[in-house]
Design a protein around this motif. Structure first.
Motif, PDB file in Angstrom:
ATOM      1  N   MET A 153      -3.913   0.289   4.904  1.00 35.50           N
ATOM      2  CA  MET A 153      -3.369   0.963   4.114  1.00 35.50           C
ATOM      3  C   MET A 153      -2.052   1.689   5.040  1.00 35.50           C
ATOM      4  O   MET A 153      -3.302   2.252   6.012  1.00 35.50           O
ATOM      5  N   ILE A 154      -1.066   2.764   4.398  1.00 39.92           N
ATOM      6  CA  ILE A 154      -0.422   3.304   5.123  1.00 39.92           C
ATOM      7  C   ILE A 154      -0.402   4.828   4.989  1.00 39.92           C
ATOM      8  O   ILE A 154      -1.271   5.415   3.613  1.00 39.92           O
ATOM      9  N   GLN A 155      -0.430   5.791   6.269  1.00 38.54           N
ATOM     10  CA  GLN A 155      -0.971   6.749   6.361  1.00 38.54           C
ATOM     11  C   GLN A 155      -0.369   7.483   6.916  1.00 38.54           C
ATOM     12  O   GLN A 155       0.764   7.698   6.973  1.00 38.54           O
ATOM     13  N   TYR A 156      -0.159   9.343   6.464  1.00 38.87           N
ATOM     14  CA  TYR A 156       0.694   9.854   6.673  1.00 38.87           C
ATOM     15  C   TYR A 156      -0.173  11.071   8.010  1.00 38.87           C
ATOM     16  O   TYR A 156      -1.261  11.038   7.962  1.00 38.87           O
ATOM     17  N   GLN A 157       0.903  11.069   9.084  1.00 38.20           N
ATOM     18  CA  GLN A 157       0.570  12.175   9.970  1.00 38.20           C
ATOM     19  C   GLN A 157       1.656  12.957  10.414  1.00 38.20           C
ATOM     20  O   GLN A 157       2.915  13.331  10.033  1.00 38.20           O
ATOM     21  N   SER A 158       1.298  14.209  11.002  1.00 33.95           N
ATOM     22  CA  SER A 158       2.696  15.282  11.685  1.00 33.95           C
ATOM     23  C   SER A 158       3.465  14.935  12.512  1.00 33.95           C
ATOM     24  O   SER A 158       2.475  14.506  13.255  1.00 33.95           O
ATOM     25  N   THR A 159       4.840  14.953  12.308  1.00 34.75           N
ATOM     26  CA  THR A 159       5.577  15.249  13.118  1.00 34.75           C
ATOM     27  C   THR A 159       4.960  15.958  14.842  1.00 34.75           C
ATOM     28  O   THR A 159       6.006  15.980  15.420  1.00 34.75           O
ATOM     29  N   PRO A 200       7.161   0.420   5.630  1.00 37.47           N
ATOM     30  CA  PRO A 200       6.808  -0.390   5.505  1.00 37.47           C
ATOM     31  C   PRO A 200       7.527  -1.839   5.375  1.00 37.47           C
ATOM     32  O   PRO A 200       9.168  -1.372   5.193  1.00 37.47           O
ATOM     33  N   ALA A 201       7.015  -2.889   5.398  1.00 33.08           N
ATOM     34  CA  ALA A 201       7.890  -4.209   5.108  1.00 33.08           C
ATOM     35  C   ALA A 201       8.787  -4.174   3.672  1.00 33.08           C
ATOM     36  O   ALA A 201       7.973  -3.850   3.108  1.00 33.08           O
ATOM     37  N   PHE A 237       3.421   4.790  -0.665  1.00 27.74           N
ATOM     38  CA  PHE A 237       2.253   4.591  -1.149  1.00 27.74           C
ATOM     39  C   PHE A 237       0.988   4.253  -1.548  1.00 27.74           C
ATOM     40  O   PHE A 237       0.922   4.500  -2.657  1.00 27.74           O
ATOM     41  N   THR A 238       0.240   3.722  -1.157  1.00 36.99           N
ATOM     42  CA  THR A 238      -0.530   2.322  -1.206  1.00 36.99           C
ATOM     43  C   THR A 238      -2.013   2.596  -1.610  1.00 36.99           C
ATOM     44  O   THR A 238      -2.377   2.190  -1.908  1.00 36.99           O
TER      45      THR A 238
END
Length: 492
Positions: free
Chosen positions: A1-7, A37-38, A63-64
């Motif tokens: 799963m793609i997750q989101y992190q802060s810059t 993602p590819a 948005f997996t």
């Protein structure tokens, strides 16, 4: 799963749904995917597919945590008959380039492409996260985001939408679009300042913990519809993939051939989406970043120094009258090798000293970009020339892009096929466009719309027809310091 992190290095990882709701990270950073993602399907498999299907594949790849059913509902709700062209994004060949027409939505600007789907992504995320607070969408606009956000969120249950725009810093048509907006949950304020002031004011509100607690006690949670929200940015990736597939479909290129992508750039979100499309697998030779006289990005790509200690100009391409390009932070993060500490240092320098200089690692990555700018005179000449020679009517922002593209070709001799993001209807800036093609003076922006239609026969978008006859519903003009108070009053 793609997750989101802060810059900016926070270890607080989010799902896509959580990042869409929150908008901005608690350490003031912006959320980015932990991997790009590819392409979920080969280009050959996307050729000939309708826009809706391409958007489903591309947005779903990022948005997996959204199920296929949830994503289909979001896409189907967004890209429907509210767009005046059945294909959603026509691609028009003119002047030796291909124009990705992103302005056939409800507000006649490219922001509709993402802001038509953001309310669906957000309300779906709220259900997934069992969020019971009302979401207050807070947005600064240089002209187009505001109206598109208002249109997208008007009367969406569980939301309030508040828009700040620079007083006398947008076109007459843009202003009238916002101040006539209907919807019980819509709130619009002109601020005495420029777009950077509005954007900085919004970011301050987001980063004020005490204010957030106060709103929470009132049953509200802040989120954003600006491209600082990852839910605004990701949908924009889809149209670059679609544009590439369209060129393959027409036989202008073969799958795997490179293209150049040219984007008129203010807050850097639209060109960052092109960069993401490139990282997914669209072969891009150069990302051509086109600025107006506020050429802070051009100077940055040429020197590696980002310096806002300069005069701010009001031009006839107002959506690019910006000195602090928020989404550049995301690009720097990726180019730094995901070094949050380094990005935090650069952003602190920008805040305190109004400038920063990047190191060798980031500079190396910047070689994929070309920066150029066009003056107001260049812009007007380009509109006139494009219309005279090709019978194609473009707005001021698209003209900036085309002029910079011409400069790039002249400078480099690079004749790689080019996709140009055409970001607004010419009618949104009817006075400038009318003058550029040789029409005379008119009484106001709306008279220019009528004169331009009469001269060119190009259809006026529904969104702009009879706009001057609509009731003005939002009349507030406030100082920058009054922005938090305006938010509080709006959500009561």
């Amino acid at each position: 799963m793609i997750q989101y992190q802060s810059t900016r290095g926070s270890k607080n990882i989010k799902t896509a749904a959580q990042a869409v709701i929150q908008g901005i990270a608690e350490d003031k950073g912006l959320y980015v995917p932990d991997q790009i993602p590819a392409l979920p399907k080969k280009i050959e498999e996307l050729v000939g597919r309708p826009y809706k299907e391409v958007a489903f594949e591309i947005i779903g790849a990022f948005f997996t945590d959204y199920t296929k059913e949830e994503m289909k509902r979001c896409v189907d709700g967004a890209y429907d008959s509210k767009f005046e062209e059945a294909e959603i994004v026509p691609v028009t060949h003119a002047g030796g380039a291909d124009f990705l027409e992103l302005y056939h939505g409800k507000t006649a600007a490219f922001k509709d492409m993402a802001l038509s789907i953001l309310p669906y992504l957000l309300t779906t995320a709220m259900k997934k996260e069992k969020e019971d607070k009302k979401i207050c969408i807070l947005t600064a606009t240089s002209g187009d985001t505001g109206k598109a956000a208002l249109e997208g969120f008007a009367d969406v249950p569980g939301t309030e939408i508040i828009v700040f725009f620079p007083n006398q810093g947008v076109s007459q048509v843009q202003e009238r679009q916002m101040v006539t907006q209907e919807g019980d949950n819509t709130h619009v304020f002109a601020i005495e300042g420029n777009f950077d002031d509005a954007q900085t004011g919004v970011k301050k509100i987001f980063n004020d913990r005490d204010f957030a607690e106060k709103l929470s006690a009132m049953g509200c949670k802040l989120s954003s519809a600006n491209s600082i929200n990852i839910g605004r940015l990701v949908p924009q990736v889809a149209y670059y993939v679609y544009g590439y597939a369209k060129l393959v479909e027409r036989g202008q290129i073969k799958a795997g051939d490179p293209v150049n992508i040219v984007v008129p750039t203010g807050n850097f979100g639209n060109i960052l989406a092109a960069y993401y499309a490139g990282k997914m697998g669209i072969p891009v030779k150069k990302f051509i970043c086109a600025s107006n006289k506020n050429k802070v990005l051009t100077d940055f790509f040429n020197t590696g120094v980002y310096d806002i200690n300069r005069e701010f100009y009001l031009t006839n391409s107002p959506s690019m009258d910006i000195l602090i390009s928020s989404n550049l932070e995301r690009l720097l993060y990726h180019l730094s090798g995901n070094d949050g500490e380094e990005i935090s240092r650069l952003m602190t320098a920008l805040e305190q000293e109004k400038k920063y200089e990047v190191g060798d690692k980031i500079r190396e990555g910047l070689k994929d970009f070309y920066g150029g700018f066009a003056t107001v005179e260049d812009t007007n000449e380009t509109i006139g020339k494009m219309y005279r020679e090709n019978g194609y009517l473009i707005d001021t922002h698209t003209a900036v892009a085309y002029k910079v593209y011409e400069d790039y070709v002249e400078e480099t001799g690079d004749e790689t096929p080019a996709i140009i993001a055409s970001t607004a209807s010419a009618y949104k800036f009817a006075d400038s466009v009318a003058h550029s093609i040789g029409l005379g003076e008119e009484s106001d922006g709306f008279a220019y719309v009528r004169a331009l239609e009469k001269e060119t026969g190009v259809r006026v978008p529904k969104a702009l027809k009879d706009l001057d006859k609509k009731e003005i519903r939002h009349k507030g003009v406030i100082e920058i310091s009054q922005m938090p108070e305006a938010v509080e009053e709006s959500v009561k």
